[in-house]
Scaffold this motif. Sequence first.
Motif, short mmCIF file in Angstrom:
data_model
loop_
_atom_site.label_atom_id
_atom_site.label_comp_id
_atom_site.label_asym_id
_atom_site.label_seq_id
_atom_site.Cartn_x
_atom_site.Cartn_y
_atom_site.Cartn_z
N ASP A 232 29.39 52.15 49.41
CA ASP A 232 29.82 53.44 48.86
C ASP A 232 30.07 54.46 49.97
O ASP A 232 30.99 55.28 49.88
CB ASP A 232 28.78 53.97 47.86
CG ASP A 232 28.77 53.13 46.59
OD1 ASP A 232 29.83 52.99 45.97
OD2 ASP A 232 27.71 52.61 46.22
N SER A 591 36.65 56.14 40.81
CA SER A 591 35.49 56.15 41.71
C SER A 591 34.27 56.75 41.03
O SER A 591 33.13 56.29 41.23
CB SER A 591 35.82 56.95 42.98
OG SER A 591 36.18 58.29 42.64
N GLN A 595 30.77 54.88 40.28
CA GLN A 595 29.52 55.48 40.74
C GLN A 595 28.51 55.55 39.59
O GLN A 595 27.32 55.27 39.78
CB GLN A 595 29.79 56.88 41.30
CG GLN A 595 28.59 57.50 42.00
CD GLN A 595 28.95 58.83 42.67
OE1 GLN A 595 30.09 59.26 42.63
NE2 GLN A 595 27.99 59.45 43.29
#
Length: 619
Positions: A232, A591, A595
């Motif tokens: 990440d 994204s 997450q």
Amino acid sequence: MSLVQLHRVDFSIGGPLLLERVDLSIEANERVCVVGRNGEGKSTLLKLVSGELRADDGEVRAQSGIVMARLPQEVPQDTAGSVFDVVAEGLGDLGRLLARYQHLLAIGDLDALGDAQAKIEAQHGWDLNRRVEDVLTQLELPGEMEFSALSGGMKRRAFLAQALVRKPDILLLDEPTNHLDIEAISWLQTFLKQFAGSIIFISHDRTFLRALATRIVEIDRGMVTDWPGDYDNYLRRREERLHAENQANALFDKKLAREEVWIRQGIKARRTRNEGRVRALQALRNERSKRRDVAGNVKMALGHTHASGKKVIDLKHVSHGFDGRVLIDDLSTAVMRGDRIGIIGPNGAGKSTLLKIMLGELVPQHGTVHLGTGTQIAYFDQHRLQLDDSLNAIDNVAGGHEFIELNGQRKHIIGYLQDFLFSPDRARAPISRLSGGERNRLLLAKLFAQPSNLLVMDEPTNDLDVETLELLEELLLEYKGTLLLVSHDRAFLDNVVSSTLVLEGQGRIGEYVGGYTDWLRQRPATQRATPSAGKPAGKVDTPPARVKRKLSFKDQRKLEQLPGRIEQLESEIASQMAAMNEPAFFQQASSAIVQSNTALAVLQAELDTAYAHWAELDG
């Protein structure tokens, strides 16, 4: 001191350099994931590290005495012998001698046995024999079984044992999760975390690489970049770098355009020019010609048709099996228009069989199946049997036509295939020359050109790079029809499906709300301890009854605190799930969705650990 160092390494396969001026060091006890688009040179980099390939220029230096072992991407088709034979092969000639000794022992050939024993003793080989036995035990492999009788996942495990028996300082893994089921991937993930050495691996499985990688090495347009930290962190910093690169390129292109205008005006305005400025323009032109732009992304669009009936598939009391083994036992369920259903289960459990029954391609032994009205099916086959190797990409997709119709618009086949990253030359070449990732992209191009309202995808993610996976996720989220998805990619399931059918063994098929992580949370307690990948599909161990033991003061305190912690974790998971069920959740950037799913997976893993501790202390 570094275990391996690459210094200013260049490598090409004709044409532009595949890898250029590579500087890379591998340290002890780290797990390095190599990422990049398909065809960028990831497998080549591993072969340069291992010494299988020699660099065109530069130097590859390995610390004296370093042992390296590589797990191949595919299991060699000609592998024969027992599992012991295959594992012992990792020790070379002495390993083959140990394997021969085992065979002679089994048939009782005393004369030949004595000769083999003497040769082993002369080479101090009995310690290595114990090493083979220890690795077989550690990986839960049946040494006496014929290799050919193993499942695909267990064959990969045997080759991992073959690598480990050498006691490597560096273990090289090229797409180790390909063609493994979720159970086998989870086992491998846990095992590699405990490996006492360095690992360099290539993987497009985002859950797998997030769990393992301590450093990311990216290959982009021939250049190798090192990104310390987890995946990440790499994604964040890569976006920042690309943004800065785009700004710099825009300024450069603006300056070049301005100078090109000046040179044309200069010819008209005067006979002599500023020669220094002319030379500077030539330098700008040369620099621009050497720039390697970021590879384009796939531009996928799905062909839509009229809506299907409200009830797409209706199964009532369906049962089916083979050779006395029950795969499906009394399944009744309905697939409604707009459902996004994931199908999860071990290899060989019957996922593809279930799909064929649902689509009417296979008549069940008991029960009934009805397809709703107006259903148009597009089917992605994991074996890619819909591709004809005797044809090129154009004819595979367009069937000899120059244009295709997509959502009411006429599109030239060359332009359509360029959206899937096939150059005109590549589109006209025989598809036998295509890589696994290219064949998957071609099958997606063929599939998406067909109008459909029921999309069936059987393992579509194998060999696709992460960028294409994320684009495919976005496309499926926008699809207006019904989706049936078989996948072993845990992140892909979490990001795409809204419910799951899980083949739990002995014909049981459980229905759960949400994706893979949601199933982990909801599954019955008897399934929480994941069975070994070495056991037959569908077999779940029931823990034996244990005698209640007296706890230490410290353990007693842990036991008292665990229920509160479990309750807190379940509350946090419930809150996160509620937020993810809101319509606005999937309107975020991909994204942010990834997450959120990662955070949920971390909470679920902590909850599973807490339950395991509670069961251990309270047992």
